[in-house]
Scaffold this motif. Structure first.
Motif: not given
Length: 279
Positions: A103-111
């Motif tokens: 949950d929060g894949t966009a955060n995950y992808v951005r590191g």
């Protein structure tokens, strides 16, 4: 171990197991795809983590159904001699598990570190246990039949009463042609409360309402159960209030979410409705 306690223990174990998979690949060479739009992202790691969560649960509850953000994988192993049954909504009867592997894949992808692996156990349409694991921080939020905790410490919503001291999060996603609503929501919250935060993970935001770091959140959009169910259950067990924009108790098919420490909740509802209607 009672049925509810068993499900709570498995929810924690499954969230940790999936979160470890995601953490091992965090800030690595990711395979990233877009879903509904350019910012609605999924990675192969989401699928790997979800596969681990499902396998962990099915080892204990092989006949239960699953509502997952990503396509339900085929899982083999002890007690898993048939494919897991996927559902497209929270069932009103029987047992099911609601899963968001990241949950929060966009955060995950951005590191960025704020993302969570989330698991909820549902029986007859109601959550009985949930776990929200933030692997990059090492925090595990867990709700069972007797407790709501973060890393073993009992959760409690904040005791602030003055709206001018509140930190409130606008949550949700708006298409580009609907961004004016998001702007109105930020403005309405900013006009009424002390601070505005947007964290990029709905479940982490709900967890921070439950532990008192935030005082409330407002979402004017309908959201999936995997984005909301565990955290709503947690906020309520921590002493908070969760409704829709009509002020009615939130359910998994509500079209909006307002969560708070119970103080100035009506003001949050007003802010959300102002954003929704433009009045």
């Amino acid at each position: 171990m009672t049925g509810a306690n068993h499900r709570a223990a498995v929810a924690e174990r499954a969230a940790r197991a999936g979160g470890v998979v995601a953490r091992e690949q965090f800030r690595g060479d990711l395979s990233v795809e877009s879903k509904a739009n350019k910012n609605d992202l999924v990675t192969e790691t989401d699928r790997d983590a979800q596969r681990q969560v499902v396998a962990t649960i099915r080892g204990e509850f092989p006949g239960d159904r699953f509502l997952c953000e990503e396509d339900l994988p085929t899982v083999s192993g002890p007690g898993t001699d048939h494919d897991a049954e996927a559902v497209d909504s929270v069932p009103d009867s029987g047992a099911a598990w609601v899963i968001d592997p990241i949950d929060g894949t966009a955060n995950y992808v951005r590191g960025m570190r704020l993302w969570a692996t989330v698991v909820s156990a549902v029986v007859d349409g109601e959550p009985v246990a949930s776990a929200t694991y933030l692997p990059s921080y090492g925090d595990l939020y867990a709700v069972g039949p007797e407790s709501a905790t973060r890393d073993g410490t009992e959760l409690s919503v904040s005791d602030r009463t003055d709206p001018e001291t509140f930190a409130v999060a606008p949550v949700g996603w708006w298409d580009r042609n609907e961004r004016a609503e998001f702007g109105r929501l930020c403005s309405a919250v900013g006009d009424r409360f002390g601070d505005v935060r947007r964290l990029g993970s709905f479940q982490a935001t709900l967890a921070h309402v439950a532990d008192g770091a935030l005082d409330g959140l407002v979402c004017t959009r309908p959201m999936a159960a995997w984005d909301t169910l565990a955290g709503v259950h947690m906020v309520r067990r921590a002493g908070g209030t969760v409704t829709d924009l009509d002020g009615e108790p939130w359910t998994h098919d509500s079209d909006s979410v307002v969560a708070s420490n119970g103080e100035a909740h009506e003001t949050l509802v007003v802010a959300g409705n102002e954003a929704l209607t433009g009045d």
